[in-house]
Design a protein around this motif. Structure first.
Motif, mmCIF file in Angstrom:
data_model
loop_
_atom_site.group_PDB
_atom_site.id
_atom_site.type_symbol
_atom_site.label_atom_id
_atom_site.label_comp_id
_atom_site.label_asym_id
_atom_site.label_seq_id
_atom_site.Cartn_x
_atom_site.Cartn_y
_atom_site.Cartn_z
ATOM 1 N N GLY A 50 0.830 -1.437 0.058
ATOM 2 C CA GLY A 50 0.152 -0.174 0.105
ATOM 3 C C GLY A 50 0.738 1.416 -0.197
ATOM 4 N N ARG A 51 2.078 0.959 0.122
ATOM 5 C CA ARG A 51 3.087 2.261 -0.167
ATOM 6 C C ARG A 51 4.243 2.193 -1.043
ATOM 7 N NH1 ARG A 51 4.744 3.982 5.727
ATOM 8 N NH2 ARG A 51 4.548 6.290 4.709
ATOM 9 N N SER A 52 3.808 1.456 -2.127
ATOM 10 C CA SER A 52 4.728 1.086 -3.132
ATOM 11 C C SER A 52 3.955 2.152 -4.309
ATOM 12 C CB SER A 52 4.747 -0.222 -3.458
ATOM 13 O OG SER A 52 5.710 -0.277 -4.640
ATOM 14 N N LYS B 163 -1.279 -6.254 -7.504
ATOM 15 C CA LYS B 163 -2.090 -5.227 -7.218
ATOM 16 C C LYS B 163 -3.319 -5.702 -6.554
ATOM 17 C CE LYS B 163 -4.918 -1.979 -9.976
ATOM 18 N NZ LYS B 163 -5.553 -1.765 -11.352
ATOM 19 N N LYS B 164 -3.912 -6.898 -6.945
ATOM 20 C CA LYS B 164 -4.969 -7.357 -6.160
ATOM 21 C C LYS B 164 -4.939 -7.580 -4.696
ATOM 22 C CE LYS B 164 -7.526 -9.301 -10.011
ATOM 23 N NZ LYS B 164 -7.912 -10.421 -10.730
ATOM 24 N N SER B 165 -3.545 -7.712 -4.145
ATOM 25 C CA SER B 165 -3.273 -7.973 -2.872
ATOM 26 C C SER B 165 -3.079 -6.449 -1.927
ATOM 27 C CB SER B 165 -1.893 -8.710 -2.678
ATOM 28 O OG SER B 165 -0.862 -7.888 -3.276
ATOM 29 N N GLY B 166 -3.227 -5.490 -2.794
ATOM 30 C CA GLY B 166 -2.957 -4.156 -2.391
ATOM 31 C C GLY B 166 -1.612 -3.642 -2.181
ATOM 32 N N GLN B 167 -0.578 -4.080 -3.039
ATOM 33 C CA GLN B 167 0.904 -3.804 -3.048
ATOM 34 C C GLN B 167 0.887 -2.366 -3.317
ATOM 35 O OE1 GLN B 167 3.331 -5.318 -1.733
ATOM 36 N NE2 GLN B 167 4.762 -3.950 -2.080
ATOM 37 N N PHE B 168 0.402 -1.689 -4.521
ATOM 38 C CA PHE B 168 0.676 -0.545 -4.899
ATOM 39 C C PHE B 168 -0.280 0.655 -4.538
ATOM 40 C CE2 PHE B 168 1.775 -3.764 -8.196
ATOM 41 C CZ PHE B 168 3.124 -3.604 -8.138
ATOM 42 N N ALA C 143 -0.334 3.590 -5.998
ATOM 43 C CA ALA C 143 -0.577 4.410 -7.088
ATOM 44 C C ALA C 143 0.108 3.831 -8.307
ATOM 45 C CB ALA C 143 -0.438 5.882 -6.757
ATOM 46 N N PHE C 144 -0.274 4.473 -9.465
ATOM 47 C CA PHE C 144 0.270 4.348 -10.824
ATOM 48 C C PHE C 144 0.320 5.702 -11.315
ATOM 49 C CE2 PHE C 144 -2.316 0.556 -10.057
ATOM 50 C CZ PHE C 144 -1.385 -0.406 -10.302
ATOM 51 N N TRP C 145 1.547 6.104 -11.251
ATOM 52 C CA TRP C 145 1.726 7.583 -11.619
ATOM 53 C C TRP C 145 2.156 7.924 -13.203
ATOM 54 C CZ3 TRP C 145 6.680 9.093 -12.837
ATOM 55 C CH2 TRP C 145 7.718 8.547 -12.401
ATOM 56 N N THR C 146 1.908 8.912 -14.055
ATOM 57 C CA THR C 146 2.287 9.294 -14.967
ATOM 58 C C THR C 146 2.996 10.329 -15.319
ATOM 59 O OG1 THR C 146 0.153 10.045 -15.710
ATOM 60 C CG2 THR C 146 0.218 7.749 -16.067
ATOM 61 N N THR C 147 3.071 11.371 -14.350
ATOM 62 C CA THR C 147 3.523 12.737 -14.425
ATOM 63 C C THR C 147 4.479 12.912 -13.287
ATOM 64 O OG1 THR C 147 1.927 13.790 -12.761
ATOM 65 C CG2 THR C 147 1.215 13.555 -15.134
ATOM 66 N N PHE C 148 5.330 13.958 -13.832
ATOM 67 C CA PHE C 148 6.537 14.220 -12.640
ATOM 68 C C PHE C 148 5.827 14.652 -11.498
ATOM 69 C CE2 PHE C 148 8.795 17.854 -11.035
ATOM 70 C CZ PHE C 148 10.135 17.495 -10.769
ATOM 71 N N ASP C 149 4.960 15.651 -11.314
ATOM 72 C CA ASP C 149 4.522 16.014 -10.024
ATOM 73 C C ASP C 149 3.625 14.839 -9.401
ATOM 74 O OD1 ASP C 149 4.900 18.653 -10.621
ATOM 75 O OD2 ASP C 149 3.196 19.386 -11.840
ATOM 76 N N GLU C 150 2.869 14.120 -9.958
ATOM 77 C CA GLU C 150 2.448 12.927 -9.118
ATOM 78 C C GLU C 150 3.555 12.026 -8.335
ATOM 79 O OE1 GLU C 150 -1.413 11.419 -11.903
ATOM 80 O OE2 GLU C 150 0.392 10.916 -12.480
#
Length: 237
Positions: free
Chosen positions: A13-15, A62-67, A69-76
Motif C-alpha cells: 500500500g506504499r509502493s 495489485k489485487k493484494s494491495g501492494q501498489f 498508485a500508478f503515476w504518469t506525471t512528474f508532479d504525481e
C-alpha cells in the motif's frame, strides 16, 4: 538492497510504479527477476510468454494491495513521495531533486542488481533539406555545446558530451554530480533551490561507477504492441 523491495509486503500500500508501459514493465521485470520468479532472456525485448508471466505477477500484486498508485506525471511522483503516501518507487532524477529541495529525505538505493537506464536521443528527420536541415544541425550543435548539459547535470542527468557541460558547472558541482566527491559547499538545483548540504555525496557515487552498473536499457520491444495491451490489463485489473 534489492529491486524486489518494490514487491515486498512490508511496503504494501506504499509502493508505486510508473504507468508508462515501456518503462514500468522494465522496473517490474527488475523486481520480479530479483525475487527469483522469472529469469529473463532479455528484459529489454521480452517474449510473449515472459510478458504474460510478468503481467500475471503484477496483477496478483495489485489485487493484494501492494501498489498505492500508478503515476504518469512528474508532479504525481513528487507529491506521492513528499506526502509520505509512497515510500518506495522508481523515480526520475529531477523528481528526487524536487523532493529533496523541499527538505524531505529522498534517495536512490544502491541496488545489488544494478540500474535500469535510458537515453534521450535527438536526430534530424531524413526528409529535411536546405535551410531546415541547417537549422536542425545548428540546434544539435547548440544542444551539445554545454548549457543544456550543465542544466540537466544539476538535476542528476548526464550529458553525452560531459566536457562541454563542465564549462557551465562550478568545480564543486562537477565534483558532486560527476566525480562522486563530497560537496564542498551547498548543492542547489538548476533553479537555485537548496538540495544538499555541504559534505553530502551523490547517491551511487561517480559517473563511472554508476554507468558501470547498468543492468538493462529501455528499448522498443519486438512485442511492444502486445506488451502495451497486457500492461493496460494490469492497470485496469
Amino acid at each position: 538492497e534489492h529491486w524486489h523491495e518494490l514487491l515486498n509486503p512490508e511496503f504494501k500500500g506504499r509502493s508505486a510504479i510508473l504507468d508508462v508501459p515501456s518503462i514500468g514493465i522494465m522496473d517490474a521485470a527488475m523486481a520480479i527477476e530479483s525475487r527469483g520468479d522469472i529469469k529473463y532472456g532479455d528484459k529489454g525485448n521480452m517474449t510473449k510468454e515472459e510478458i504474460d508471466k510478468t503481467i500475471k505477477i503484477l496483477i496478483d500484486a495489485k489485487k493484494s494491495g501492494q501498489f498505492r498508485a500508478f503515476w504518469t506525471t512528474f508532479d504525481e511522483s513528487v507529491n506521492l513521495m513528499a506526502s509520505g503516501e509512497v515510500v518506495i518507487q522508481s523515480m526520475w532524477s529531477p523528481a528526487v531533486t524536487a523532493v529533496r529541495s523541499r527538505g524531505i529525505p529522498c534517495y536512490y538505493a544502491p541496488l545489488k542488481e544494478g540500474y535500469r537506464a535510458w537515453a534521450s536521443c535527438i536526430a534530424p528527420m531524413r526528409h529535411l533539406t536546405g535551410l531546415k536541415l541547417d537549422a536542425a544541425y545548428e540546434y544539435l550543435n547548440w544542444y551539445q555545446s554545454g548549457w543544456q548539459g550543465g542544466f540537466i547535470a544539476k538535476q542528476g542527468y548526464y550529458s553525452s558530451v560531459p566536457e562541454t557541460a563542465r564549462k557551465f558547472m562550478t568545480d564543486d558541482e562537477w565534483g558532486y554530480w560527476y566525480d562522486g566527491k563530497p560537496a564542498k559547499g551547498d548543492i542547489k538545483d538548476p533553479y537555485g533551490n537548496l538540495m544538499e548540504k555541504a559534505g553530502r555525496v551523490r547517491d551511487g557515487g561517480a559517473f563511472w561507477e554508476r554507468m558501470g552498473k547498468v543492468a538493462c536499457w529501455n528499448t522498443l520491444m519486438d512485442e511492444s504492441r502486445y506488451m502495451v495491451r497486457k500492461w493496460n490489463e494490469f492497470v485496469s485489473a
